[in-house]
Design a protein around this motif. Structure first.
Motif, PDB file in Angstrom:
ATOM      1  N   THR A 106       9.961   0.694 -11.289  1.00 47.98           N
ATOM      2  CA  THR A 106      10.682  -0.110 -10.314  1.00 47.98           C
ATOM      3  C   THR A 106       9.727  -0.664  -9.257  1.00 47.98           C
ATOM      4  OG1 THR A 106      12.701   1.185 -10.638  1.00 47.98           O
ATOM      5  CG2 THR A 106      12.557  -0.112  -8.617  1.00 47.98           C
ATOM      6  N   ALA A 107       8.797   0.158  -8.818  1.00 48.05           N
ATOM      7  CA  ALA A 107       7.823  -0.286  -7.820  1.00 48.05           C
ATOM      8  C   ALA A 107       6.977  -1.431  -8.367  1.00 48.05           C
ATOM      9  CB  ALA A 107       6.928   0.881  -7.404  1.00 48.05           C
ATOM     10  N   ALA A 108       6.536  -1.314  -9.617  1.00 46.63           N
ATOM     11  CA  ALA A 108       5.734  -2.385 -10.213  1.00 46.63           C
ATOM     12  C   ALA A 108       6.537  -3.678 -10.307  1.00 46.63           C
ATOM     13  CB  ALA A 108       5.243  -1.963 -11.592  1.00 46.63           C
ATOM     14  N   ALA A 109       7.799  -3.555 -10.727  1.00 46.02           N
ATOM     15  CA  ALA A 109       8.643  -4.753 -10.832  1.00 46.02           C
ATOM     16  C   ALA A 109       8.913  -5.368  -9.462  1.00 46.02           C
ATOM     17  CB  ALA A 109       9.957  -4.387 -11.520  1.00 46.02           C
ATOM     18  N   GLU A 110       9.082  -4.518  -8.463  1.00 42.21           N
ATOM     19  CA  GLU A 110       9.344  -5.001  -7.103  1.00 42.21           C
ATOM     20  C   GLU A 110       8.123  -5.704  -6.521  1.00 42.21           C
ATOM     21  OE1 GLU A 110       9.717  -3.071  -2.650  1.00 42.21           O
ATOM     22  OE2 GLU A 110      10.371  -1.880  -4.356  1.00 42.21           O
ATOM     23  N   LEU A 111       6.965  -5.094  -6.662  1.00 42.33           N
ATOM     24  CA  LEU A 111       5.761  -5.620  -6.022  1.00 42.33           C
ATOM     25  C   LEU A 111       5.173  -6.818  -6.759  1.00 42.33           C
ATOM     26  CD1 LEU A 111       4.009  -2.249  -5.112  1.00 42.33           C
ATOM     27  CD2 LEU A 111       5.223  -3.783  -3.563  1.00 42.33           C
ATOM     28  N   LEU A 112       5.301  -6.823  -8.083  1.00 41.18           N
ATOM     29  CA  LEU A 112       4.668  -7.884  -8.870  1.00 41.18           C
ATOM     30  C   LEU A 112       5.627  -8.983  -9.274  1.00 41.18           C
ATOM     31  CD1 LEU A 112       2.464  -5.604 -11.140  1.00 41.18           C
ATOM     32  CD2 LEU A 112       1.740  -6.915  -9.147  1.00 41.18           C
ATOM     33  N   GLY A 113       6.918  -8.714  -9.114  1.00 37.02           N
ATOM     34  CA  GLY A 113       7.898  -9.720  -9.481  1.00 37.02           C
ATOM     35  C   GLY A 113       8.229  -9.676 -10.966  1.00 37.02           C
ATOM     36  N   PRO A 114       9.225 -10.452 -11.383  1.00 34.66           N
ATOM     37  CA  PRO A 114       9.659 -10.428 -12.783  1.00 34.66           C
ATOM     38  C   PRO A 114       8.575 -10.928 -13.729  1.00 34.66           C
ATOM     39  CG  PRO A 114      11.279 -11.510 -11.367  1.00 34.66           C
ATOM     40  CD  PRO A 114      10.034 -11.357 -10.550  1.00 34.66           C
ATOM     41  N   SER A 115       8.415 -10.230 -14.844  1.00 31.55           N
ATOM     42  CA  SER A 115       7.512 -10.665 -15.911  1.00 31.55           C
ATOM     43  C   SER A 115       7.889  -9.892 -17.159  1.00 31.55           C
ATOM     44  CB  SER A 115       6.048 -10.391 -15.548  1.00 31.55           C
ATOM     45  OG  SER A 115       5.767  -8.998 -15.593  1.00 31.55           O
ATOM     46  N   ASP A 116       7.363 -10.318 -18.292  1.00 31.47           N
ATOM     47  CA  ASP A 116       7.647  -9.589 -19.533  1.00 31.47           C
ATOM     48  C   ASP A 116       7.143  -8.155 -19.440  1.00 31.47           C
ATOM     49  OD1 ASP A 116       8.789 -11.846 -20.601  1.00 31.47           O
ATOM     50  OD2 ASP A 116       7.015 -12.441 -21.763  1.00 31.47           O
ATOM     51  N   GLU A 126       0.826  -1.207   0.000  1.00 32.61           N
ATOM     52  CA  GLU A 126       0.000   0.000   0.000  1.00 32.61           C
ATOM     53  C   GLU A 126       0.861   1.258   0.000  1.00 32.61           C
ATOM     54  OE1 GLU A 126      -2.556  -0.328   3.337  1.00 32.61           O
ATOM     55  OE2 GLU A 126      -3.787  -1.928   2.479  1.00 32.61           O
ATOM     56  N   THR A 127       1.933   1.214   0.750  1.00 29.95           N
ATOM     57  CA  THR A 127       2.837   2.367   0.802  1.00 29.95           C
ATOM     58  C   THR A 127       3.501   2.595  -0.548  1.00 29.95           C
ATOM     59  OG1 THR A 127       3.278   2.059   3.152  1.00 29.95           O
ATOM     60  CG2 THR A 127       4.910   3.301   1.905  1.00 29.95           C
ATOM     61  N   ARG A 128       3.983   1.518  -1.167  1.00 30.53           N
ATOM     62  CA  ARG A 128       4.664   1.658  -2.454  1.00 30.53           C
ATOM     63  C   ARG A 128       3.695   2.122  -3.539  1.00 30.53           C
ATOM     64  NH1 ARG A 128       8.735   2.298  -3.932  1.00 30.53           N
ATOM     65  NH2 ARG A 128       9.690   0.529  -4.998  1.00 30.53           N
ATOM     66  N   VAL A 129       2.476   1.601  -3.533  1.00 24.37           N
ATOM     67  CA  VAL A 129       1.478   2.036  -4.517  1.00 24.37           C
ATOM     68  C   VAL A 129       1.137   3.501  -4.304  1.00 24.37           C
ATOM     69  CG1 VAL A 129      -0.891   1.723  -5.339  1.00 24.37           C
ATOM     70  CG2 VAL A 129       0.535  -0.280  -4.857  1.00 24.37           C
ATOM     71  N   ALA A 130       1.038   3.926  -3.056  1.00 26.30           N
ATOM     72  CA  ALA A 130       0.768   5.337  -2.772  1.00 26.30           C
ATOM     73  C   ALA A 130       1.888   6.229  -3.316  1.00 26.30           C
ATOM     74  CB  ALA A 130       0.602   5.550  -1.270  1.00 26.30           C
ATOM     75  N   SER A 157      11.330  11.803 -15.850  1.00 26.87           N
ATOM     76  CA  SER A 157      12.288  10.700 -15.968  1.00 26.87           C
ATOM     77  C   SER A 157      12.416   9.960 -14.641  1.00 26.87           C
ATOM     78  CB  SER A 157      13.658  11.221 -16.403  1.00 26.87           C
ATOM     79  OG  SER A 157      13.625  11.724 -17.721  1.00 26.87           O
ATOM     80  N   ALA A 158      12.631  10.714 -13.574  1.00 27.51           N
ATOM     81  CA  ALA A 158      12.795  10.095 -12.256  1.00 27.51           C
ATOM     82  C   ALA A 158      11.516   9.396 -11.813  1.00 27.51           C
ATOM     83  CB  ALA A 158      13.210  11.154 -11.234  1.00 27.51           C
ATOM     84  N   ALA A 159      10.371  10.033 -12.070  1.00 29.76           N
ATOM     85  CA  ALA A 159       9.096   9.456 -11.650  1.00 29.76           C
ATOM     86  C   ALA A 159       8.809   8.149 -12.390  1.00 29.76           C
ATOM     87  CB  ALA A 159       7.962  10.453 -11.885  1.00 29.76           C
ATOM     88  N   ALA A 160       9.089   8.115 -13.687  1.00 30.81           N
ATOM     89  CA  ALA A 160       8.832   6.900 -14.465  1.00 30.81           C
ATOM     90  C   ALA A 160       9.698   5.745 -13.977  1.00 30.81           C
ATOM     91  CB  ALA A 160       9.073   7.170 -15.947  1.00 30.81           C
ATOM     92  N   VAL A 161      10.958   6.023 -13.680  1.00 34.29           N
ATOM     93  CA  VAL A 161      11.847   4.964 -13.189  1.00 34.29           C
ATOM     94  C   VAL A 161      11.362   4.446 -11.842  1.00 34.29           C
ATOM     95  CG1 VAL A 161      14.192   4.443 -12.388  1.00 34.29           C
ATOM     96  CG2 VAL A 161      13.851   5.747 -14.495  1.00 34.29           C
ATOM     97  N   ARG A 162      10.977   5.355 -10.953  1.00 31.44           N
ATOM     98  CA  ARG A 162      10.485   4.922  -9.637  1.00 31.44           C
ATOM     99  C   ARG A 162       9.214   4.087  -9.767  1.00 31.44           C
ATOM    100  NH1 ARG A 162      12.037  10.301  -7.963  1.00 31.44           N
ATOM    101  NH2 ARG A 162       9.877  10.988  -8.313  1.00 31.44           N
ATOM    102  N   ALA A 163       8.278   4.532 -10.597  1.00 24.94           N
ATOM    103  CA  ALA A 163       7.012   3.815 -10.734  1.00 24.94           C
ATOM    104  C   ALA A 163       7.223   2.436 -11.357  1.00 24.94           C
ATOM    105  CB  ALA A 163       6.038   4.634 -11.579  1.00 24.94           C
TER     106      ALA A 163
END
Length: 439
Positions: free
Chosen positions: A397-407, A346-350, A389-395
Motif C-alpha cells: 500500500t505504501a508503494a502504491a501510495e508514494l509511487l502512484g498507480p502502475s502495473d 521518508e516516514t512511509r519508507v521507514a 500478511s499485515a506487513a505485506a499489505v502495508r508495504a
C-alpha cells in the motif's frame, strides 16, 4: 522505567500465559475485540524477540517500544475499572506502572523511529541491492534438494516476481500435504515424487463456503460403495486448477475428514473459475457429484492433516509475503526520484523497513521451528501468517501510495491482499493463533 533492566522485566511479563491469565482474571477472556488485540500484540512481541538476537538496530528498538506501548494499552483495557481502583486483582500490581503510563514507551518509539527514518533509504538499498532470487526453472530443484528450506527460497522469489505459476498450489499446498499424510502413504509418496519430478501437477481443495480451514466446517461428503469411494460436495477458493492432473480433496466420511485424490478427468467433477482480484492467483470452485476418488492415508485423519497442512502452507506463504515487501522496497529505491513530499515519503519508507524487519523475523522463526520439530512450530506458523500478511499489505500500500498507480504497484498490492485473505482472513487467522497457543 526506561532503563534496560526495567524494559526486560516488563517484557518478561508479556507472555501468552500471563496475558491470557490477566484476561481470565477480569472475565474478558471471551471478548472478541480484546482477543484480536491480544493476537496482534503477541505477534508484535514475537517479531521483536525473533529479530533481536541478530539485530540491535533502530528498527528493532522502534518495534519493541511500540509493542510495549500496545501492551500497556492492552493491559489497561483488560483491567478496566480494576486499574482505576484496587479491588484485589492479583495481577494488577505487576502491570500497574506500565498501564498508567504508555506514553513512556511512545516517547522511546519516537526517538528510535527518528533514527530509523534517517537510515531508511540506506536500509532499503542494502536489503534489495544484493538479493538473489532463484529463477522459476530452479524452484522444483530447490525443493527436491532442500525440502521446506528450498521451498521458502523459491516462494520468496515467487512473491517478489508476482509469478502466475501454479507453483504454490502444486508444491506449497499439494506436495506439502502429501508429505504430511498420516497412515499408509505409499500412494501419496508416488504423487509427491511425480510433483517434484514435474511429471504431475496438483492442487489442494480444503476450504468451502466460509474459506475456513477448520475441519469441523468440512461439509463435502464421501461414501464407500462397491465401486470404491465417491465424493459429493462443493470446494471453493481452490488455487492452481488450470492444468492440474490431480485434485487433493478433503471430504468427510463416517470416520471424519479424510484426504482423497481425484483425477482431473474423473466423472462428476466440474471446475468453475472464480472472479478474482489477483489475476496471478487464479481460484476456482470444484463441484463433485458421486465423483470417484482414492483414499490417501488413514480414513478420518484429515482433520489433523488439515491443521498440519495449513501450518506448512502459511510458512511458505510467509516467504512469499517477504518477497512482496522486498519488491515494494526495490520499487521505492528504484524510483526514489519520483517521490514527492520528502518528509512524508521518508516516514512511509521507514515504516516499510519496520515491516520488513518484522516479517522476515517471523518467517525465519516459523521455518526454523518447523525444521527443529519444535512443539511451538504451529504457533510460530500462525504468528507468521498474521504478521507477514499485515506487513505485506502495508508495504504494498505504501508503494502504491508514494509511487502512484502502475502495473507494478497494482500487481504487488493485489498479490499482498490475496495472500493475506487466502486462508480465511484476519478474523480466522487471529483465532487460529490463539487456538495454537491454547487460549
Amino acid at each position: 522505567m526506561n532503563s534496560p533492566t526495567a524494559q526486560v522485566a516488563f517484557d518478561e511479563l508479556l507472555t501468552a500465559d500471563t496475558l491470557s491469565a490477566l484476561m481470565r482474571s477480569t472475565w474478558t477472556w471471551d471478548d472478541r475485540a480484546l482477543r484480536r488485540d491480544l493476537a496482534i500484540l503477541l505477534v508484535d512481541l514475537d517479531a521483536v524477540r525473533a529479530a533481536a538476537p541478530d539485530q540491535n538496530t533502530a528498527q528493532v528498538d522502534t518495534l519493541r517500544a511500540r509493542a510495549h506501548a500496545s501492551a500497556a494499552r492492552f493491559v489497561a483495557a483488560v483491567l478496566g475499572p480494576k486499574l482505576v481502583a484496587d479491588t484485589g486483582n492479583p495481577l494488577r500490581p505487576s502491570f500497574l506502572a506500565e498501564a498508567v503510563d504508555p506514553a513512556r514507551f511512545e516517547r522511546a518509539a519516537a526517538t528510535s523511529f527518528a533514527d530509523a527514518r534517517k537510515a531508511a533509504s540506506e536500509y532499503v538499498t542494502e536489503h534489495t541491492r544484493e538479493l538473489d532470487y532463484p529463477a522459476e526453472t530452479e524452484w522444483l530443484g530447490l525443493v527436491a534438494s532442500d525440502g521446506a528450506k528450498g521451498l521458502s527460497r523459491a516462494m520468496r522469489g515467487y512473491g517478489n516476481s508476482s509469478s502466475a505459476s501454479p507453483f504454490f498450489g502444486s508444491i506449497g499446498l499439494a506436495w506439502q500435504t502429501l508429505r504430511a499424510v498420516i497412515g499408509d502413504s505409499t500412494i501419496a509418496d508416488e504423487y509427491a515424487e511425480g510433483l517434484l519430478s514435474g511429471r504431475l501437477s496438483a492442487t489442494l481443495a480444503a476450504a468451502e463456503q466460509t474459506g475456513s480451514w477448520d475441519p469441523a466446517m468440512v461439509k463435502t461428503r464421501v461414501t464407500e460403495t462397491a465401486e470404491g469411494w465417491q465424493i459429493t460436495g462443493i470446494k471453493q477458493f481452490v488455487p492452481a486448477t488450470e492444468g492440474a492432473d490431480v485434485y487433493l480433496v478433503i471430504a468427510r466420511s463416517t470416520a471424519g475428514p479424510s484426504l482423497f485424490a481425484v483425477p482431473s478427468s474423473a466423472p462428476g467433477l466440474s471446475v468453475t473459475h472464480l472472479d478474482v482480484i489477483d489475476p496471478t492467483r487464479q481460484l476456482a470452485q470444484l463441484e463433485l457429484s458421486s465423483t470417484p476418488a482414492t483414499l490417501l492415508g488413514t480414513e478420518g485423519a484429515g482433520g489433523r492433516l488439515m491443521l498440519r497442512a495449513i501450518d506448512l502452507a502459511t510458512t511458505a506463504l510467509a516467504a512469499e509475503q517477504v518477497g512482496v515487501i522486498e519488491k515494494a522496497m526495490s520499487l521505492l529505491a528504484r524510483r526514489s526520484a519520483d517521490l514527492t513530499d520528502a518528509p512524508t515519503s521518508e516516514t512511509r519508507v521507514a515504516e516499510v523497513t519496520l515491516d520488513h524487519v518484522a516479517a522476515a523475523a517471523l518467517w525465519r522463526r516459523a521455518l526454523a521451528e518447523d525444521a527443529a520439530g519444535s512443539a511451538g512450530s504451529s504457533a510460530a506458523a500462525a504468528a507468521a501468517h498474521v504478521g507477514c500478511s499485515a506487513a505485506a499489505v502495508r508495504a504494498a500500500t505504501a508503494a502504491a501510495e508514494l509511487l502512484g498507480p502502475s502495473d507494478e504497484t497494482d500487481a504487488i498490492l493485489r498479490r499482498a491482499l490475496s495472500g493475506s485473505l487466502l486462508f480465511g482472513g484476519p478474523a480466522l487467522s487471529h483465532e487460529r493463533l490463539l487456538e495454537r497457543l491454547g487460549i
